[in-house]
Design an enzyme around this catalytic site. Structure first.
Site, PDB file in Angstrom:
ATOM      1  CG  ASN A  95      11.433  13.847   7.524  1.00 46.24           C
ATOM      2  OD1 ASN A  95      11.747  13.765   6.522  1.00 46.24           O
ATOM      3  ND2 ASN A  95      11.034  12.961   8.492  1.00 46.24           N
ATOM      4  CG  ASP A 131       4.445  16.229  16.462  1.00 45.54           C
ATOM      5  OD1 ASP A 131       5.048  15.462  15.808  1.00 45.54           O
ATOM      6  OD2 ASP A 131       4.152  16.006  17.432  1.00 45.54           O
ATOM      7  NE  ARG A 152       3.878  14.781   6.772  1.00 42.27           N
ATOM      8  CZ  ARG A 152       4.220  13.452   7.020  1.00 42.27           C
ATOM      9  NH1 ARG A 152       4.563  12.664   6.158  1.00 42.27           N
ATOM     10  NH2 ARG A 152       4.583  13.144   8.054  1.00 42.27           N
TER      11      ARG A 152
END
Length: 192
Positions: free
Chosen positions: A10, A69, A178
């Site tokens: 990503n 994840d 994140r």
């Protein structure tokens, strides 16, 4: 300078994490190490999937690495979509379809509390470490904003009036799930 592979395909995540890590760590992508594998996320927890990806890179390329994840956990849906967030509406990983499905499932539901939770799994010389980041907020009824990715247009973090997709990446990177997990990861890496 320490080198680590971030086990992700990503590009958005890679850029976000690069910005958060700063210039004391050289971050390599899977492309940089000539890894084109699409590592299947077959575990039933965020921790399991993050470890699965990190172990794949470490075992096959023998490079210190980390993987993550992330899941969006909606209280009224008993934590769903959770570990299945990226493929909530099907295996195509279609963000638009995922958002539509989630909004449909929350139609008429008063409790719209949710949280993004990220787990980073780090492997250094075979030793495994986990770092967690959580940001609480709520799911709004209609998408707003064009920045970010995934569920960002329908998630408003606690204490804010804008969705993640309405915030600039600089502002989002200061408060995101994140960012919190990477902050813990960085702190740890800088002690090595």
């Amino acid at each position: 300078m320490k080198k680590f592979v971030f086990a992700t395909n990503n590009a958005h995540k890679l850029e976000e994490v690069k910005a958060l890590l700063g210039d004391k760590i050289e971050l390599l992508s899977m492309k940089d190490i000539k890894c084109s594998a699409d590592i299947p996320e077959t575990e039933t927890t965020l921790e399991g999937n993050a470890l699965l990806k990190a172990r794949y890179i470490y075992e096959n390329y023998h490079i210190n690495c980390f993987a993550d994840d992330t899941g969006l956990e909606v209280e009224a849906l008993n934590g769903a979509p959770g570990v299945y967030s990226a493929r909530y509406a099907g295996e195509e990983h279609n963000s638009e379809a995922n958002m539509k499905k989630l909004l449909h499932e929350l139609e008429g539901v008063e409790n719209r509390k949710a949280q993004f939770r990220t787990i980073f799994a780090l492997i250094i010389e075979g030793k495994e470490y986990l770092f967690e980041g959580i940001v609480k907020g709520e799911i709004i009824k209609q998408r707003k904003g064009n920045a970010g990715f995934g569920y960002d247009p329908i998630f408003v973090p606690e204490g804010y009036t804008q969705t993640f997709a309405e915030m600039g990446s600089e502002e989002k990177n200061k408060i995101s799930h994140r960012a919190k997990a990477v902050g813990k990861l960085c702190k740890f890496l800088h002690t090595l």
